[in-house]
Design a protein around this motif. Structure first.
Motif, PDB file in Angstrom:
ATOM      1  N   TYR A   1      -4.007  -4.105  -0.742  1.00 42.99           N
ATOM      2  CA  TYR A   1      -5.046  -3.594  -1.991  1.00 42.99           C
ATOM      3  C   TYR A   1      -6.421  -4.206  -1.576  1.00 42.99           C
ATOM      4  CZ  TYR A   1      -3.821  -0.257  -5.437  1.00 42.99           C
ATOM      5  OH  TYR A   1      -3.491   1.104  -6.034  1.00 42.99           O
TER       6      TYR A   1
ATOM      7  N   THR B   1     -11.073   1.178  -9.735  1.00 46.01           N
ATOM      8  CA  THR B   1      -9.773   1.153  -9.869  1.00 46.01           C
ATOM      9  C   THR B   1      -8.802   0.163  -8.876  1.00 46.01           C
ATOM     10  OG1 THR B   1     -10.000   3.632 -10.483  1.00 46.01           O
ATOM     11  CG2 THR B   1      -7.646   2.916  -9.815  1.00 46.01           C
TER      12      THR B   1
ATOM     13  N   ARG C   1      -6.139  -2.752 -10.376  1.00 48.48           N
ATOM     14  CA  ARG C   1      -4.832  -2.622  -9.918  1.00 48.48           C
ATOM     15  C   ARG C   1      -4.562  -4.282  -9.164  1.00 48.48           C
ATOM     16  NH1 ARG C   1      -2.876   0.873 -12.979  1.00 48.48           N
ATOM     17  NH2 ARG C   1      -3.168   3.140 -12.061  1.00 48.48           N
TER      18      ARG C   1
ATOM     19  N   GLU D   1       4.564   0.983  -1.937  1.00 52.57           N
ATOM     20  CA  GLU D   1       4.726   1.140  -3.406  1.00 52.57           C
ATOM     21  C   GLU D   1       6.212   1.870  -3.345  1.00 52.57           C
ATOM     22  OE1 GLU D   1       1.814   2.846  -5.842  1.00 52.57           O
ATOM     23  OE2 GLU D   1       0.659   0.691  -5.618  1.00 52.57           O
TER      24      GLU D   1
ATOM     25  N   ASP E   1       0.970   3.599 -10.840  1.00 53.60           N
ATOM     26  CA  ASP E   1      -0.041   3.431  -9.948  1.00 53.60           C
ATOM     27  C   ASP E   1       0.286   4.454  -8.741  1.00 53.60           C
ATOM     28  OD1 ASP E   1      -2.438   2.156  -8.466  1.00 53.60           O
ATOM     29  OD2 ASP E   1      -0.992   1.355  -6.992  1.00 53.60           O
TER      30      ASP E   1
END
Length: 158
Positions: A28, A60, A64, A119, A141
């Motif tokens: 990320y 965003t 996260r 994920e 997410d």
């Protein structure tokens, strides 16, 4: 009971989740930096549209990143917190000097693909561990990433 954490999760699977969440955190961070650079450097006829979209994406992503790090702490582990660690632990690679709409959107789609796969791995581990906190965090997410993925593909293939 010795094999359980203070929050009632199995210690072994808890450690596996924390490791995967740190991998997600690293990815990320690189994704964040990539879209931040795209926001700054985009050129061409779609400048205004993509400049705003990339700002939305990096904003965003920053939220996260904080949520993922806090989940790692909640599980009792330390989140990665240096760029050298992010680079080593990330599948997503840094980008350099991309300025066109097709290059930046295409790279963003590639980056999101890595996040989606990771994920889904985390969801499976969290489900097997009965870790509702991680399941909730990641499934929310995942839904947002899939929507962004669809929109960027529509832009690129429109």
């Amino acid at each position: 009971m010795q094999d359980l954490t203070a929050t009632g999760l199995e210690k072994k699977s808890n450690q596996e989740l924390a490791t995967k969440l740190n991998e997600l955190l690293a990815n990320y961070h690189i994704y964040y930096q990539n879209v931040r650079g795209f926001h700054w450097n985009i050129k061409g006829g779609n400048f205004f549209q993509l400049h705003a979209k990339f700002e939305e994406l990096y904003t965003t992503a920053l939220t996260r990143i904080d949520e993922i790090a806090e989940r790692i702490l909640t599980l009792g582990y330390t989140p990665l917190h240096s760029f050298s660690e992010y680079i080593v632990n990330s599948t997503i690679k840094e980008t350099h000097n991309l300025t066109s709409d097709r290059d930046t959107v295409g790279t963003t789609i590639e980056n999101l693909t890595f996040l989606l796969h990771l994920e889904r791995e985390i969801l499976k581990l969290a489900d097997e561990s009965n870790d509702e906190g991680t399941l909730s965090l990641i499934s929310d997410d995942l839904n947002e990433i899939e929507k962004t993925f669809w929109m960027l593909n529509a832009f690129l293939n429109g």
